[in-house]
Design a protein around this motif. Structure first.
Motif, mmCIF file in Angstrom:
data_model
loop_
_atom_site.group_PDB
_atom_site.id
_atom_site.type_symbol
_atom_site.label_atom_id
_atom_site.label_comp_id
_atom_site.label_asym_id
_atom_site.label_seq_id
_atom_site.Cartn_x
_atom_site.Cartn_y
_atom_site.Cartn_z
ATOM 1 N N GLN A 30 -2.621 -2.173 3.801
ATOM 2 C CA GLN A 30 -3.475 -1.789 4.932
ATOM 3 C C GLN A 30 -4.710 -1.038 4.448
ATOM 4 O OE1 GLN A 30 -1.378 0.249 8.079
ATOM 5 N NE2 GLN A 30 0.300 -1.230 8.060
ATOM 6 N N HIS A 33 -7.131 -3.505 3.056
ATOM 7 C CA HIS A 33 -7.775 -4.247 4.146
ATOM 8 C C HIS A 33 -8.820 -3.374 4.838
ATOM 9 C CE1 HIS A 33 -8.343 -6.947 7.508
ATOM 10 N NE2 HIS A 33 -8.077 -5.948 8.329
ATOM 11 N N SER A 37 -12.782 -3.943 5.113
ATOM 12 C CA SER A 37 -13.457 -3.975 6.415
ATOM 13 C C SER A 37 -14.577 -2.947 6.470
ATOM 14 C CB SER A 37 -12.455 -3.709 7.545
ATOM 15 O OG SER A 37 -11.533 -4.758 7.648
#
Length: 103
Positions: A30, A33, A37
């Motif tokens: 996470q 990611h 992002s």
């Protein structure tokens, strides 16, 4: 029996460690990611800021050109008024000259 209990406790601890390792792996994925992002958003924000700067510069240039055009129109209006005055003066002189020639 104590050995059996210790083995069960050890198995329970192993299970808890495996669960925690899975949670840590998931959190790392996470984090990766979210980092990706965030970088994408930073890139998009930088692009938008650049576009805004370009647009602002273009607007400033357009305003400057418009001001120059308005100044030129003002100058030409002044020149036109001078020419009208000169033409009126010439007409009056011609009229006076034609009246003095005619007996």
């Amino acid at each position: 029996e104590q050995l059996s209990g210790a083995r069960a406790a050890l198995a329970q601890r192993d299970s808890e460690v495996a669960t925690l390792e899975a949670i840590i792996a998931d959190l790392r994925a996470q984090e990766c990611h979210l980092s990706s992002s965030a970088k994408e958003r930073e890139g998009a924000l930088a692009k938008m800021q650049k576009q805004l700067q370009d647009t602002s510069a273009e607007r400033d240039e357009a305003v400057s050109r418009e001001r120059q055009a308005l100044l030129r129109v003002h100058q030409l209006s002044g020149d036109l008024e001078v020419l009208r005055t000169e033409a009126l003066t010439l007409r009056q002189q011609q009229l006076q000259a034609s009246r003095t020639r005619t007996p």
